[in-house]
Design an enzyme around this catalytic site. Structure first.
Site, short mmCIF file in Angstrom:
data_model
loop_
_atom_site.label_atom_id
_atom_site.label_comp_id
_atom_site.label_asym_id
_atom_site.label_seq_id
_atom_site.Cartn_x
_atom_site.Cartn_y
_atom_site.Cartn_z
N HIS A 12 -11.41 -2.47 3.86
CA HIS A 12 -11.25 -2.12 5.27
C HIS A 12 -11.92 -0.79 5.62
O HIS A 12 -11.91 -0.40 6.78
CB HIS A 12 -9.76 -2.05 5.59
CG HIS A 12 -9.07 -0.97 4.81
ND1 HIS A 12 -8.96 -1.00 3.45
CD2 HIS A 12 -8.53 0.21 5.19
CE1 HIS A 12 -8.36 0.10 3.02
NE2 HIS A 12 -8.08 0.85 4.07
N ASP A 13 -12.44 -0.07 4.62
CA ASP A 13 -13.11 1.20 4.89
C ASP A 13 -14.62 1.10 4.78
O ASP A 13 -15.33 2.08 5.01
CB ASP A 13 -12.66 2.27 3.87
CG ASP A 13 -11.21 2.66 4.03
OD1 ASP A 13 -10.72 2.63 5.18
OD2 ASP A 13 -10.57 2.98 3.01
N ASP A 36 -2.81 4.58 -2.35
CA ASP A 36 -3.79 5.12 -1.41
C ASP A 36 -4.16 6.57 -1.77
O ASP A 36 -3.29 7.39 -2.04
CB ASP A 36 -3.17 5.11 0.00
CG ASP A 36 -4.12 5.61 1.07
OD1 ASP A 36 -5.13 4.94 1.30
OD2 ASP A 36 -3.85 6.68 1.65
N ASP A 85 0.87 -1.17 0.00
CA ASP A 85 0.00 0.00 0.00
C ASP A 85 0.91 1.23 0.00
O ASP A 85 1.70 1.42 0.93
CB ASP A 85 -0.86 -0.02 1.28
CG ASP A 85 -2.21 0.59 1.08
OD1 ASP A 85 -2.27 1.69 0.50
OD2 ASP A 85 -3.21 -0.02 1.51
N GLU A 90 -6.53 3.97 -5.73
CA GLU A 90 -7.75 4.31 -4.99
C GLU A 90 -8.20 5.68 -5.51
O GLU A 90 -7.73 6.71 -5.06
CB GLU A 90 -7.49 4.37 -3.48
CG GLU A 90 -8.80 4.51 -2.73
CD GLU A 90 -8.66 4.94 -1.27
OE1 GLU A 90 -9.59 4.69 -0.50
OE2 GLU A 90 -7.63 5.54 -0.90
C1 GLC Z 1 -7.60 5.55 2.23
C2 GLC Z 1 -7.53 4.32 3.12
C3 GLC Z 1 -8.10 4.67 4.45
C4 GLC Z 1 -7.28 5.78 5.06
C5 GLC Z 1 -7.17 6.97 4.10
C6 GLC Z 1 -6.10 7.90 4.52
O1 GLC Z 1 -8.88 5.94 1.95
O2 GLC Z 1 -8.18 3.25 2.50
O3 GLC Z 1 -8.16 3.57 5.32
O4 GLC Z 1 -7.87 6.21 6.25
O5 GLC Z 1 -6.85 6.57 2.79
O6 GLC Z 1 -4.85 7.36 4.28
#
Ligand code: GLC
Length: 540
Positions: free
Chosen positions: A322-323, A201, A100, A256
């Site tokens: 995980h979110d 990310d 990640d 992402e």
């Molecule tokens: C992304 C991750 C999340 C995190 C955010 C800040 O959205 O998936 O878990 O809190 O980035 O890094």
């Protein structure tokens, strides 16, 4: 257009949240040695690549998404040697490892930020985004994900710094070429260690609206991501990173990407532009949030993306992470039809175009976790919102209810390996409570049960591997009853037909051809039972 064949299009990726996967030393936190010990299960399942969410050195304000040293493993997760062992063991089993890459921000404890805040002329000052306040207030009215304002004042130099997420996650300044070069060095360092790719990310946020203008809306702080992301330089940055950090390595990048349009997805994944291999599609993942339990909407969204992207771009598809809450608790029925609906959703995910990304626990139908007390929660987003609501005079019980309904901890509870204490996750006290349903829902039991969710995933993954039509075939939607998806994937004279019932009703359906996969308690050829899914093949 013919789709160029690529390993990462044919792969199935499995997301591991290391903190909750497997603890190997009894400290209650999952670790790298724990993952290594469980590679056999992942190999049996048949996945090709593991995406590990952050295990780097971090004060852990946002569970590792606040990195204080990109080149160090957080002590609770093990050592660099453990990571090297894991890489080697995974490679031996034919599995790749994706890391990640959190490069929109660092932790405020990262040495770059520690330096940056020291003085206005520190060499690292412009690694971050610093501005003077305006009339005694923040430089603009932007709100952040995990705090009311996106700016935090630093008294030492009398300026504010920008953070898209929490104040402990200052945003990196991508406009600074020296900062970008420092990130590329770090990326190449990991590639030299043999990692096979990255999930990027919050990558949409690296390019902000130029000039950081006020949001014209009303209110002191306005949380509106549009201003903070997808700025005009996004594509330029991605291309530069590709050329300067990734070129020459056979790696995969999955972004992402928030606020993605069809055209964005096509541009980001266009091989000629050399930006990303694929963005995640968030619209299907967020469909429940936006529309509630409405399979018709999900059908419309999936059909739109499948037809829009075919032959023009590529994406990563996921129903859980995980979110976000667990899909079996949303579009499925995690009580009466848990097994059936988990199998139906698996069938959907693994028969669509786009690289499927599974999230740990979905292969055994793990459900959302709900905790009793606010102290049982960990998620920075939920806890900050709770504290703010209570500080503003809100009812603590109502605020707790809100946390129960929205916290990201719902999908972060420890993996349920067996009916042993703490689900076999740890011999110590788990950092986040194990879902009490682990005595009924766990891998050991699921693997042994005929027609289980695990077995269904395994068969689906194997089927996808030997059926190129499921990877490259054109998606053609067929007329179907409400809350049922029927579609074909057509490729080189082969037609695969998939029927997925996302309702508890029995509906008429007559599949034709060779039955490739079905649920064990199939009612009969003329109907689909509650949450039943079936796959047929014709031709070839
Ligand atoms: C992304 C991750 C999340 C995190 C955010 C800040 O959205 O998936 O878990 O809190 O980035 O890094």
């Amino acid at each position: 257009m013919a789709q160029p064949r690529q390993w990462w299009k044919e792969a199935v990726i499995y997301q591991i949240y290391p903190k909750s996967f497997q603890d190997s030393n009894g400290d209650g936190v999952g670790d790298l040695a724990g993952i290594r010990a469980r590679l056999d299960m992942l190999s049996t399942l048949g996945v090709d690549a593991l995406w590990l969410t952050p295990f780097f050195a971090s004060p852990d304000v946002d569970n590792g998404y606040d990195i204080s040293d990109y080149r160090a493993v957080g002590p609770q997760y093990g050592t660099l040697a453990d990571l090297e062992d894991l890489l080697e063991a995974a490679h031996r089993l034919g599995m790749k490892i994706l890391l990640d890459l959190v490069i929109n921000h660092t932790s405020d404890q990262h040495e770059w930020f520690v330096e940056s805040r020291k003085s206005k002329d520190n060499p690292y000052r412009n690694f971050y985004i610093w501005r003077d306040g305006k009339s005694g207030r923040e430089p603009n009215n932007w709100g952040a994900h995990f705090s009311p304002s996106a700016w935090t004042f630093d008294a030492l130099t009398g300026q504010y710094y920008l953070h898209t997420f929490s104040p402990q996650q200052p945003d990196l300044n991508w406009e600074n070429p020296a900062m970008r070069r420092a990130l590329y060095d770090m990326i190449r360092w990991w590639l030299e260690k043999g990692v096979d790719g990255f999930r990027l990310d919050a990558i949409s946020f690296i390019a902000k609206t130029p000039g950081l203008p006020d949001n014209p809306g009303q209110g002191r702080y306005i949380f509106d991501r549009r201003y903070m992301m997808n700025g005009p330089r996004l594509h330029e940055y991605l291309r530069e990173m590709n050329q300067q950090a990734l070129r020459g390595y056979n790696v995969v990048t999955v972004g992402e990407c928030t606020g993605l349009t069809l055209q964005d997805a096509i541009d980001l994944s266009n091989p000629e532009r050399q930006e990303l291999n694929m963005p995640f599609l968030f619209e299907p993942l967020k469909a429940y949030n936006t529309y509630g339990k409405c399979p018709e909407r999900l059908k419309e969204i999936l059909t739109r993306w499948q037809t829009g992207l075919h032959g023009r771009g590529w994406s990563a598809l996921t129903f859980n992470n995980h979110d976000n809450p667990r899909v079996v608790s949303l579009f499925g029925d995690d009580a009466q039809y848990r097994v059936e609906s988990a199998r139906a959703l698996a069938t959907l995910l693994l028969t669509l175009e786009g690289t499927p990304v599974l999230y740990q626990g979905e292969e055994i139908g793990m459900t959302n976790a709900v905790y009793e007390r606010i102290e049982d929660y960990d998620d920075v987003q939920a806890l900050n919102a709770y504290r703010q609501s209570v500080a503003e005079g809100g009812d603590p019980q109502a605020a707790l209810e809100h946390v129960r309904r929205t916290s990201r901890d719902r999908a972060r509870s420890p993996y349920q390996w067996s009916a042993a204490p703490n689900a076999g996750f740890t011999t110590g006290k788990p950092w986040l409570g194990v879902n009490p349903n682990y005595t009924q829902i766990n891998l050991e039991q699921d693997m042994a049960a005929p027609g289980s969710i695990f077995q269904h995933y395994r068969r689906l993954i194997a089927l996808r591997k030997r059926t190129p039509a499921l990877v490259y075939g054109q998606y053609i939607p067929r007329p179907a009853p409400e809350d049922v998806l029927i579609y074909q994937r057509v490729w080189e004279g082969v037609t695969i037909e998939v029927a997925v019932n996302l309702s508890a009703q029995t509906v008429p359906y007559k599949g034709q051809g060779e039955l490739l996969l079905s649920s064990p308690e199939q009612l009969g050829r003329g109907v689909l039972g509650p949450y039943e899914a079936r796959i047929y093949r014709r031709g070839g």
